[in-house]
Design a protein around this motif. Structure first.
Motif, PDB file in Angstrom:
ATOM      1  N   UNK A 126     -13.016  -1.949  29.402  1.00 56.94           N
ATOM      2  CA  UNK A 126     -12.400  -0.626  29.317  1.00 56.94           C
ATOM      3  C   UNK A 126     -11.029  -0.694  28.658  1.00 56.94           C
ATOM      4  N   UNK A 127     -10.286  -1.753  28.949  1.00 54.11           N
ATOM      5  CA  UNK A 127      -8.952  -1.901  28.361  1.00 54.11           C
ATOM      6  C   UNK A 127      -9.037  -2.034  26.842  1.00 54.11           C
ATOM      7  N   UNK A 128     -10.049  -2.731  26.338  1.00 53.18           N
ATOM      8  CA  UNK A 128     -10.219  -2.851  24.893  1.00 53.18           C
ATOM      9  C   UNK A 128     -10.711  -1.541  24.287  1.00 53.18           C
ATOM     10  N   UNK A 129     -11.653  -0.892  24.974  1.00 53.76           N
ATOM     11  CA  UNK A 129     -12.204   0.357  24.447  1.00 53.76           C
ATOM     12  C   UNK A 129     -11.176   1.483  24.447  1.00 53.76           C
ATOM     13  N   UNK A 130     -10.190   1.390  25.322  1.00 56.64           N
ATOM     14  CA  UNK A 130      -9.205   2.468  25.458  1.00 56.64           C
ATOM     15  C   UNK A 130      -8.349   2.629  24.215  1.00 56.64           C
ATOM     16  N   UNK A 131      -8.246   1.597  23.389  1.00 58.58           N
ATOM     17  CA  UNK A 131      -7.436   1.658  22.163  1.00 58.58           C
ATOM     18  C   UNK A 131      -6.007   2.099  22.452  1.00 58.58           C
ATOM     19  N   UNK A 132      -5.443   1.534  23.527  1.00 56.99           N
ATOM     20  CA  UNK A 132      -4.057   1.828  23.858  1.00 56.99           C
ATOM     21  C   UNK A 132      -3.846   3.092  24.651  1.00 56.99           C
ATOM     22  N   UNK A 133      -4.932   3.731  25.124  1.00 57.04           N
ATOM     23  CA  UNK A 133      -4.819   5.004  25.851  1.00 57.04           C
ATOM     24  C   UNK A 133      -5.162   4.789  27.332  1.00 57.04           C
ATOM     25  N   UNK A 134      -4.171   4.615  28.189  1.00 55.07           N
ATOM     26  CA  UNK A 134      -4.456   4.382  29.610  1.00 55.07           C
ATOM     27  C   UNK A 134      -5.193   5.533  30.268  1.00 55.07           C
ATOM     28  N   UNK A 135      -4.949   6.751  29.812  1.00 55.80           N
ATOM     29  CA  UNK A 135      -5.637   7.903  30.402  1.00 55.80           C
ATOM     30  C   UNK A 135      -7.135   7.820  30.226  1.00 55.80           C
ATOM     31  N   UNK A 136      -7.565   7.369  29.040  1.00 54.89           N
ATOM     32  CA  UNK A 136      -9.009   7.232  28.808  1.00 54.89           C
ATOM     33  C   UNK A 136      -9.579   6.142  29.700  1.00 54.89           C
ATOM     34  N   UNK A 137      -8.892   5.025  29.827  1.00 55.13           N
ATOM     35  CA  UNK A 137      -9.391   3.913  30.632  1.00 55.13           C
ATOM     36  C   UNK A 137      -9.551   4.322  32.092  1.00 55.13           C
ATOM     37  N   UNK A 138      -8.572   5.036  32.627  1.00 47.79           N
ATOM     38  CA  UNK A 138      -8.652   5.475  34.028  1.00 47.79           C
ATOM     39  C   UNK A 138      -9.787   6.470  34.222  1.00 47.79           C
ATOM     40  N   UNK A 139      -9.942   7.391  33.270  1.00 51.52           N
ATOM     41  CA  UNK A 139     -11.018   8.378  33.378  1.00 51.52           C
ATOM     42  C   UNK A 139     -12.376   7.705  33.297  1.00 51.52           C
ATOM     43  N   UNK A 140     -12.529   6.737  32.392  1.00 48.71           N
ATOM     44  CA  UNK A 140     -13.804   6.042  32.247  1.00 48.71           C
ATOM     45  C   UNK A 140     -14.111   5.197  33.478  1.00 48.71           C
ATOM     46  N   UNK A 141     -13.076   4.668  34.130  1.00 48.33           N
ATOM     47  CA  UNK A 141     -13.288   3.872  35.338  1.00 48.33           C
ATOM     48  C   UNK A 141     -13.780   4.739  36.488  1.00 48.33           C
ATOM     49  N   UNK A 161      -4.554  -4.742  33.713  1.00 50.09           N
ATOM     50  CA  UNK A 161      -3.863  -5.013  34.987  1.00 50.09           C
ATOM     51  C   UNK A 161      -3.846  -3.771  35.870  1.00 50.09           C
ATOM     52  N   UNK A 162      -3.642  -2.607  35.262  1.00 47.32           N
ATOM     53  CA  UNK A 162      -3.643  -1.361  36.041  1.00 47.32           C
ATOM     54  C   UNK A 162      -5.023  -1.081  36.625  1.00 47.32           C
ATOM     55  N   UNK A 163      -6.073  -1.385  35.873  1.00 47.39           N
ATOM     56  CA  UNK A 163      -7.433  -1.188  36.371  1.00 47.39           C
ATOM     57  C   UNK A 163      -7.750  -2.180  37.486  1.00 47.39           C
ATOM     58  N   UNK A 164      -7.320  -3.423  37.332  1.00 45.65           N
ATOM     59  CA  UNK A 164      -7.539  -4.423  38.376  1.00 45.65           C
ATOM     60  C   UNK A 164      -6.840  -4.020  39.673  1.00 45.65           C
ATOM     61  N   UNK A 165      -5.647  -3.416  39.536  1.00 47.79           N
ATOM     62  CA  UNK A 165      -4.923  -2.954  40.724  1.00 47.79           C
ATOM     63  C   UNK A 165      -5.672  -1.840  41.439  1.00 47.79           C
ATOM     64  N   UNK A 166      -6.567  -1.165  40.723  1.00 48.06           N
ATOM     65  CA  UNK A 166      -7.397  -0.115  41.326  1.00 48.06           C
ATOM     66  C   UNK A 166      -8.778  -0.644  41.723  1.00 48.06           C
ATOM     67  N   UNK A 167      -8.874  -1.960  41.830  1.00 42.52           N
ATOM     68  CA  UNK A 167     -10.082  -2.652  42.306  1.00 42.52           C
ATOM     69  C   UNK A 167     -11.283  -2.487  41.367  1.00 42.52           C
ATOM     70  N   UNK A 168     -11.010  -2.380  40.071  1.00 45.08           N
ATOM     71  CA  UNK A 168     -12.083  -2.393  39.085  1.00 45.08           C
ATOM     72  C   UNK A 168     -12.459  -3.854  38.809  1.00 45.08           C
ATOM     73  N   UNK A 169     -13.745  -4.141  38.714  1.00 44.44           N
ATOM     74  CA  UNK A 169     -14.209  -5.505  38.460  1.00 44.44           C
ATOM     75  C   UNK A 169     -13.570  -6.055  37.184  1.00 44.44           C
ATOM     76  N   UNK A 170     -13.185  -7.340  37.189  1.00 44.52           N
ATOM     77  CA  UNK A 170     -12.466  -7.913  36.034  1.00 44.52           C
ATOM     78  C   UNK A 170     -13.179  -7.727  34.698  1.00 44.52           C
TER      79      UNK A 170
END
Length: 333
Positions: A198-213, A183-192
């Motif tokens: 990315x949300x699955x790969x992050x393994x619970x780490x939002x910082x990694x998901x945002x950096x990878x995006x 949901x946080x990535x979608x709010x930043x206009x990342x494709x669904x």
């Protein structure tokens, strides 16, 4: 709350402490790398130093507009200091610890509090220089100056020296559910589709998901490693030994690769046990199914344990290439 992705219990703990005026002089934020410890610490600083914060229902919220909030967001507040190692996988030095000790003795410059955010405290043990830096900080924690706050962060809080850990209030950051990260990535206009992966790969780490995006290279590197794992599954001994040189060229490279191997083989075990819906690497379904069909679950589980042992050996400064050579020769065929 506070603009933090997940970690509601930690935010409520800190926001409640500020609202009630019952603050510890030192906190220890613990959680995996890129789980959001630094982000939470800076949000804590904004709320604590905010000149116009709102206290409602026993919780404090920063205004986001006052000079303190703006300066902390831009990284140039004179009373908020982030102290971190100068090189990857290194600890802060004794000189940095002495600077903290000296600066902590001074009164805040423009706010009611002075805050020090000291990162990677779990690295301050083992070497004599690390012990010296930790003991220097310990003296300040034992007799903290008035209106001075310390936030220490650690990927592994149990590895922090007990004498330091005992003087801090623990704040544990637990894995954030994938849907919250998506949901946080979608709010930043990342494709669904990309956000879900990315949300699955992050393994619970939002910082990694945002950096990878934001940095395509992070996902590209991960994709290359996934392809290498799939290739080595059917490779011969000579090819495996050749790849060990690349995977173990230094400790940092070896550590990152082991994290991805652990994730991939964990997924292989889930598929082998009939739980494909629980895998993290959803784009690797085909090679994972191939491995699950050709290897017994017990063999996959044993290799998972070997990967974990290899990670411990790297942390204990074993030769990275040798660790990888032994690991690849043990891979189930």
């Amino acid at each position: 709350m506070w603009g933090i992705i997940g970690h509601e219990s930690a935010v409520r703990l800190l926001a409640g402490a500020i609202a009630r005026g019952r603050l510890a002089h030192a906190y220890l934020f613990g959680g995996p790398a890129q789980s959001g410890k630094r982000t939470l610490a800076l949000a804590f600083a904004r709320t604590l130093l905010c000149a116009q914060r709102v206290d409602q229902d026993g919780l404090s919220e920063p205004c986001g507009r006052c000079p303190h909030c703006r300066r902390i967001l831009s990284g140039n507040h004179p009373d908020v200091r982030v102290v971190q190692p100068e090189e990857e996988r290194q600890a802060i030095t004794i000189d940095q610890a002495r600077e903290v000790q000296a600066e902590a003795a001074l009164r805040p410059y423009m706010a009611a509090w002075k805050m020090f955010i000291i990162r990677h405290m779990d690295r301050l043990r083992g070497a004599p220089s690390h012990e010296a830096a930790a003991n220097c900080l310990l003296k300040t924690l034992e007799e903290p100056p008035e209106h001075t706050m310390f936030v220490l962060t650690a990927d592994d809080p149990a590895a922090v020296l007990p004498t330091v850990r005992s003087r801090c209030q623990p704040v544990t950051l637990r894995p954030v559910p994938p849907q919250q990260i998506a949901d946080a990535l979608l709010a930043r206009r990342i494709a669904p589709e990309r956000a879900a992966l990315l949300a699955r790969l992050a393994a619970g780490r939002p910082g990694w998901a945002l950096a990878a995006a934001e940095q395509a290279s992070l996902l590209d590197e991960r994709n290359q490693e996934m392809a290498r794992i799939a290739e080595l599954v059917t490779a011969g001994r000579l090819e495996r030994l050749e790849q060990a040189g690349q995977l173990g060229k230094d400790a940092a490279t070896a550590r990152r690769a082991l994290e991805r191997w652990l994730s991939w083989w964990r997924d292989a075990l889930l598929v082998a046990q009939g739980c494909p819906d629980l895998i993290t690497n959803t784009d690797q379904a085909e090679p994972l199914q191939a491995v699950a069909r050709s290897r017994r679950p017990e063999a996959i589980a044993r290799f998972l344990a070997r990967i974990q042992e290899a990670a411990v050996q790297i942390e204990r400064n074993a030769n990275p290439r040798l660790v990888w050579e032994v690991l690849l020769l043990d891979m189930p065929t």
